[in-house]
Structure formats: structure tokens, C-alpha cells
Design a protein around this motif. Structure first.
Motif, mmCIF file in Angstrom:
data_model
loop_
_atom_site.group_PDB
_atom_site.id
_atom_site.type_symbol
_atom_site.label_atom_id
_atom_site.label_comp_id
_atom_site.label_asym_id
_atom_site.label_seq_id
_atom_site.Cartn_x
_atom_site.Cartn_y
_atom_site.Cartn_z
ATOM 1 N N ILE A 1 4.025 13.543 4.700
ATOM 2 C CA ILE A 1 5.273 13.961 5.590
ATOM 3 C C ILE A 1 5.630 15.311 5.132
ATOM 4 N N GLU A 2 5.589 15.655 3.934
ATOM 5 C CA GLU A 2 6.326 17.176 3.885
ATOM 6 C C GLU A 2 5.453 18.380 4.429
ATOM 7 N N ASN A 3 3.892 18.017 4.307
ATOM 8 C CA ASN A 3 3.010 18.998 4.587
ATOM 9 C C ASN A 3 2.935 19.134 5.955
ATOM 10 N N ILE A 4 2.916 17.931 6.883
ATOM 11 C CA ILE A 4 3.117 17.888 8.169
ATOM 12 C C ILE A 4 4.379 18.384 9.002
ATOM 13 N N SER A 5 5.541 17.642 8.542
ATOM 14 C CA SER A 5 6.744 17.813 9.036
ATOM 15 C C SER A 5 7.474 19.229 8.502
ATOM 16 N N GLY A 6 7.046 19.733 7.429
ATOM 17 C CA GLY A 6 7.549 20.894 6.830
ATOM 18 C C GLY A 6 9.102 20.671 6.451
ATOM 19 N N THR B 1 2.702 12.655 11.702
ATOM 20 C CA THR B 1 2.756 12.206 10.273
ATOM 21 C C THR B 1 1.971 10.639 10.442
ATOM 22 N N GLY B 2 2.315 9.946 11.510
ATOM 23 C CA GLY B 2 2.045 8.434 11.760
ATOM 24 C C GLY B 2 0.358 8.212 11.754
ATOM 25 N N ILE B 3 -0.201 9.421 12.528
ATOM 26 C CA ILE B 3 -1.482 9.178 12.294
ATOM 27 C C ILE B 3 -2.565 9.082 10.858
ATOM 28 N N PRO B 4 -2.063 10.070 9.918
ATOM 29 C CA PRO B 4 -2.965 9.959 8.734
ATOM 30 C C PRO B 4 -2.178 8.720 7.943
ATOM 31 N N ILE B 5 -0.849 8.470 8.216
ATOM 32 C CA ILE B 5 -0.140 7.586 7.353
ATOM 33 C C ILE B 5 -1.051 6.289 7.745
ATOM 34 N N ILE C 1 0.963 -1.361 0.001
ATOM 35 C CA ILE C 1 0.035 0.159 0.040
ATOM 36 C C ILE C 1 0.786 1.218 0.107
ATOM 37 N N ALA C 2 2.154 1.159 0.799
ATOM 38 C CA ALA C 2 2.971 2.450 0.992
ATOM 39 C C ALA C 2 3.545 2.724 -0.341
ATOM 40 N N ILE C 3 3.875 1.742 -1.132
ATOM 41 C CA ILE C 3 4.561 1.938 -2.435
ATOM 42 C C ILE C 3 3.573 2.283 -3.138
ATOM 43 N N ASN C 4 2.424 1.929 -3.482
ATOM 44 C CA ASN C 4 1.417 2.384 -4.188
ATOM 45 C C ASN C 4 0.850 3.788 -4.047
ATOM 46 N N LYS C 5 0.848 4.153 -2.745
ATOM 47 C CA LYS C 5 0.346 5.442 -2.489
ATOM 48 C C LYS C 5 1.525 6.376 -1.944
ATOM 49 N N ARG C 6 2.681 5.877 -2.400
ATOM 50 C CA ARG C 6 4.043 6.926 -1.999
ATOM 51 C C ARG C 6 3.859 8.203 -2.266
ATOM 52 N N ASN C 7 3.026 8.880 -3.239
ATOM 53 C CA ASN C 7 2.924 10.308 -3.619
ATOM 54 C C ASN C 7 2.005 11.005 -2.446
ATOM 55 N N GLU C 8 0.998 10.054 -2.015
ATOM 56 C CA GLU C 8 0.162 10.599 -0.956
ATOM 57 C C GLU C 8 0.936 10.780 0.353
ATOM 58 N N ILE C 9 1.605 9.750 0.476
ATOM 59 C CA ILE C 9 2.363 9.638 1.921
ATOM 60 C C ILE C 9 3.501 10.808 2.074
ATOM 61 N N LYS C 10 4.314 10.805 0.660
ATOM 62 C CA LYS C 10 5.208 11.863 0.590
ATOM 63 C C LYS C 10 4.494 13.232 0.814
ATOM 64 N N ASP D 1 13.630 11.287 -5.711
ATOM 65 C CA ASP D 1 13.466 9.801 -5.672
ATOM 66 C C ASP D 1 13.438 9.077 -4.666
ATOM 67 N N TRP D 2 12.568 9.724 -3.458
ATOM 68 C CA TRP D 2 12.284 9.317 -2.244
ATOM 69 C C TRP D 2 11.371 7.996 -2.538
ATOM 70 N N PHE D 3 11.693 6.867 -1.757
ATOM 71 C CA PHE D 3 10.897 5.564 -1.892
ATOM 72 C C PHE D 3 10.545 5.225 -0.393
ATOM 73 N N PRO D 4 9.260 4.800 -0.521
ATOM 74 C CA PRO D 4 8.919 4.306 0.976
ATOM 75 C C PRO D 4 9.300 2.922 1.413
ATOM 76 N N TYR D 5 10.549 2.576 0.941
ATOM 77 C CA TYR D 5 10.759 0.992 1.348
ATOM 78 C C TYR D 5 12.505 1.213 1.129
#
Length: 530
Positions: free
Chosen positions: A156-161, A247-251, A144-153, A167-171
């Protein structure tokens, strides 16, 4: 209401089975600061059980975390293991060199820590994170994380600033040398993540196996979903605004899970030295702490404090004060409360009772049984003036504190007390050394009137009954007849017995000594003309 009971009430509203969790990265020796997260989660678990909820407590070991650097206690040989999961690295030998015979790095540092947890009544279900990866339980979340990597990215960017690389990859796959460092993802074809490492070697990692891991922020959110975690206190580093909790809560929701409600605890710091830090060497280990602090008091130091307040951990005078507080509350709970109570008093009583209940080693233990009738200060006094344990037990039998034999808990308390007294943490102003003869220092600090008082007191001590009350009365009566203040009388006795002008209750010290010891010391007082 105690904070753990309040949290349990909120979890009851959530419904279903409760799973309380805490975690740790076994990268080196642990310090007492780690205990706060663990006990906070464990106390919430106990509070859930006390409320009649179905609950379990799991302790997640981040054994898939990589070795990040060669720590001071490791030899340079560990350089080749940087980026390798801790579960797959050999433990260090006594010289800090890798030793395959000692098992894994993660297990080596975990074992003594778990032993310490057992001594304070923490017996969780241990979850080794690398095994969860090996069992394929992360596979669905990784996919799921790989297929929704743009949403996760974007989360993270919006909440963490902070901005993630293009080329970030969630694995993070493990490369040909066993390390996750310098490994670049080429593509994903379920269940394989194809990669090329820094040596130019190409390969693939199966997401159903421990051949790679999710980055921390996603890994944490995924385990909430995998284990059904409903409560996990976190330190303020993770719980600060924009941190991994936020970031963990919405992820977690994106991965199909229901995240726990955010709960942030303040750090434990060594009094006067700031927050504990393994890298800076500002630590007290849990094994060391348990050699000094009774387990109930260690638990009480966490239970008594709201999670959002920092704790000053001090193995000196503060330990006496905390033990006094524990004993006072213990005494108050056994008294019958007369008359109507204000709401504030009711809340204080419920909170204190909750702290006592959650401070016991075993759930359900009666707090009244935890102290065996012997105060912390009195045991400290006996341990200093009686070098033989048998003499301590004999004294406690005579005073009615214990029956024929001491309990194993009291024996353990005495062992810890002697360790504390003989170590560097014991406060000097509480240290007792009974003098054999009057010191030159004492002669310089006591007046002619005080010497006359002591000489007159000697004759009374030779004949009186040998107990606290009688000795105290003799001191006060002699002081009145010698026409000196009660304060000056006691100061003179302190100077004579322990070569200080104050200390623990001197009457208790005198009554615990043999009469002949005391009289022999009084015999060394120089005579003066009246």
C-alpha cells in the motif's frame, strides 16, 4: 468490435467460469452515475454469455461499510451511528430520524435502486457483504492479511505513496458501542482480534463473524478471491495510478486469489455541471431518469461509449439526439449492405450492432421490436398535441405505426414521454403549444406577403387530402404562387400555429390536428390589401 465483446474475448483467453461484478455502498440515494459501473459489468456478462462462456453477474452491496457522517437528509440522531456498519443501522423515517420498524439503513436505500435496475434489465445475484462476513467466508483472507500485514502495508505504501500509521492493522473490529471508530487492536489470537475501544471497554471480535471488517483496499482484493471475480470495472477514483485497483491486484495474489484485469471507466456527468456528486447535490436519480428516458436509450447511452470516455448525461435536447442516433442505427442494421466494405466500415457496423444488442432490456430481444415503429420525436409531438392517450393510439393506427392496440412497451414509452414533457427537463425549444388564435407576437413577426400566403393556403387546406405529403405539396405550391421563399412560408406557419419561428416538423403537426382546428386558426389571420 464492441468494447464489451472485446472484453469477453480477453476473458475467454483467461478460461474457466467468468464472474462479472460491480458494487455499491448504500449510504444514501443513488444517482445515474452509479449506473455506468453496473451496466458496464452487466454488458460484459451478457457478452460472455453471447460468446458461449459460463458467466454470472454479481452485485456486491457494501453493507459492512460504516456510516461516515450525518448526511443532510439525516437528523442529528444519527450522530451515534457514525462508524457503525450500514447493515446494523435503522433506516430513516420521513423526517430523517432512525426508525427500527423500517428495517436496516442499507436495505432501505437499496430497495428502490434494485427496482430501477430491474426496469433496465439488470437482474444480478445480490451479495450483501455483511452476510459474507457473517458466513465466515472472509475468515481465511482476514487471517492471511493479519499474518502478512507487513507485506500488505509495504504494498500500500509503495504503490499509493502514502504512509500508514505505525500501529496500522488490516482489520477493523467493532467496539462495544457498535462502531468501528476509535477501536484499537491489542493482539490477535486466531480466530479472535482483541481490542479496546474509545470508552476503555475491552473485547474481542471473531473473524468468522461480522464483528469487524477489512479496510477497503484489502476488502476489495479479498472479495475478488472469495467470489472468483474475473471482471470488475471501476471508476477513475479507484482506478487512478496508485489507487485501490493498483494495490488490490498484488494484495489479491498475496491472499491466494487471481485478480481481474484492471478496467477503468470514466464518470457520467450532467452536461454543463460536471461529475455527479451526491454530497454536492449534483445528481439525477435512476428512478427519476427512468421516468424520462426509455430504458433502451439509458442502456444505449452506456453501450455506445467506450468505457474510458466520459458521458455527458442530458435530459434535454441531447436525449432527442441520442434517440435519433439509436433509430438511425436501428434502421441501418435492417438494410442490406451492398458492395465491399472497408475495414473501418466493418468495425463501425459491428460496434453499432453490439451497442444495439446490449441496449435491449432482455438479453436476446430483437432490437427491431424495441421501438414499436414510432420515432422518439414523433411520439413527443403526439404527446404534446393530443392530451388523451386514446387519441395518440388512434393517430398511430391511422398512420400504420401500430395495429389494433399498442404494445405495453409503447404505453410505457408514452407515460415516460408525458412525464418528461410535463417536467423541468424538457427542452423549451421543443415545446409545442397549438394556438387558438393568431398571437400579437406572430402579427408583429410576419410580413404582408406572408399573410397573403397564409390566406391563400387556407383555401387549399379546406379542400385537400389530409396527409403529410399532400399538405407539404400544398404549402410549397402556394409559396411559389405567392412568390415568397419556401423558408419564409414555413416560418409564417410556425408563427401562426405555435407562436415560434421554428420547431418540430410543422407538416406533421398540421396533419395530426383536426382540419377544423387548423382552419379555425387560419380564420383569425387579419386581412390585408393585396
Amino acid at each position: 468490435m464492441h468494447w464489451a465483446d472485446y472484453t469477453a474475448q480477453t476473458l475467454k483467453e483467461r478460461g474457466g467460469k467468468q464472474v462479472c461484478a460491480s458494487g455499491i455502498t448504500p449510504s444514501g440515494e443513488f444517482h445515474i452515475g452509479h449506473i455506468r459501473e453496473i451496466l458496464s459489468a452487466e454488458m460484459i456478462h451478457r457478452a460472455c454469455l453471447d460468446l458461449g462462456l459460463e458467466s454470472e453477474y454479481i452485485f456486491i452491496v457494501d453493507s459492512m461499510d460504516p456510516l461516515r457522517r450525518v448526511y443532510d437528509f439525516l437528523s442529528p440522531d444519527y450522530e451515534r451511528y457514525i462508524g457503525v456498519p450500514l447493515a446494523f443501522i435503522p433506516a430513516p423515517d420521513e423526517n430523517g430520524k432512525p426508525d427500527q420498524e423500517r428495517g436496516s439503513y442499507a436495505e432501505y436505500f437499496l430497495k428502490p435502486f434494485l427496482s430501477s435496475l430491474g426496469k433496465i434489465g439488470v437482474k444480478p445475484e445480490i451479495v450483501m457483504n455483511h452476510e459474507v462476513y457473517e458466513q465466515g467466508k472472509f475468515a481465511e483472507k482476514i487471517d492471511i492479511a493479519i499474518n502478512k500485514r507487513n507485506e500488505i502495508k509495504e504494498i500500500i505504501e509503495n504503490i499509493s505513496g502514502r504512509e500508514l500509521p505505525l500501529d496500522w492493522f488490516p482489520y477493523s473490529p467493532i467496539g462495544s458501542n457498535g462502531s468501528m471508530d476509535g477501536v484499537k487492536v491489542i493482539r490477535y489470537e486466531k480466530p479472535y482480534v482483541f481490542w479496546i475501544d474509545e470508552n476503555g471497554v475491552e473485547g474481542k471480535s471473531d473473524i468468522n463473524k461480522a464483528e469487524g471488517k477489512l479496510p477497503w483496499r484489502i476488502d476489495w482484493a479479498a472479495r475478488w478471491a472469495i467470489h472468483g471475480i474475473t471482471s470488475e470495472p471501476a471508476g477513475k477514483d479507484h482506478g487512478s495510478a496508485g489507487g485501490s485497483y493498483d494495490t488490490g491486484i498484488p494484495i489479491c495474489k498475496l491472499l491466494g486469489g487471481e485478480p481481474p484485469k484492471k478496467m477503468v471507466y470514466e464518470w457520467i456527468q450532467i452536461k454543463g455541471m460536471g461529475p455527479m456528486s451526491s454530497s454536492k447535490g449534483v445528481t439525477i436519480g435512476p428512478v427519476e431518469a427512468l421516468e424520462l428516458v426509455p430504458p433502451q436509450i439509458l442502456r444505449y447511452s452506456i453501450a455506445r461509449s467506450k468505457v474510458n470516455r466520459h458521458i455527458d448525461f442530458d435530459t434535454g435536447n441531447t436525449l432527442f439526439e441520442m434517440a435519433d442516433e439509436y433509430e438511425r442505427i436501428l434502421s441501418e442494421t435492417s438494410k442490406k449492405i451492398e458492395g465491399e466494405l472497408s475495414r473501418r466500415q466493418e468495425i463501425a457496423i459491428k460496434t453499432n450492432n453490439g451497442a444495439l444488442r446490449l441496449s435491449q432490456i432482455n438479453r436476446g430481444d430483437d432490437p427491431k421490436d424495441s421501438w414499436a415503429g414510432v420515432s422518439f420525436r414523433h411520439l413527443s409531438l403526439l404527446a404534446q398535441i393530443k392530451s388523451d392517450d386514446g387519441d395518440v393510439w388512434e393517430s398511430l393506427r391511422k398512420s400504420g405505426h401500430i395495429g389494433k392496440t399498442p404494445t405495453s412497451a409503447l404505453e410505457e414509452r408514452l407515460r415516460g414521454m408525458r412525464s418528461w414533457i410535463n417536467g423541468p427537463h424538457f427542452p423549451e425549444d421543443s415545446r409545442i403549444e397549438i394556438q387558438k388564435v393568431i398571437s400579437e407576437n406572430a402579427k408583429e413577426n410576419i410580413t404582408r406577403e406572408q399573410i397573403n400566403f397564409l390566406i391563400n393556403l387556407k383555401s387549399r387546406l379546406e379542400k385537400c387530402e389530409w396527409n403529410d405529403n399532400i399538405i407539404n405539396n400544398e404549402i410549397r405550391d402556394t409559396a411559389r404562387k405567392a412568390e415568397i421563399s419556401i423558408k419564409d412560408a414555413f416560418v409564417a406557419i410556425y408563427w401562426l400555429l405555435i407562436d415560434k419561428n421554428n420547431g418540430p416538423r410543422i407538416v406533421s403537426i398540421i396533419s395530426e390536428l383536426q382540419r377544423i382546428e387548423v382552419i379555425d386558426l387560419f380564420e383569425t389571420i387579419p386581412n390585408v390589401e393585396n
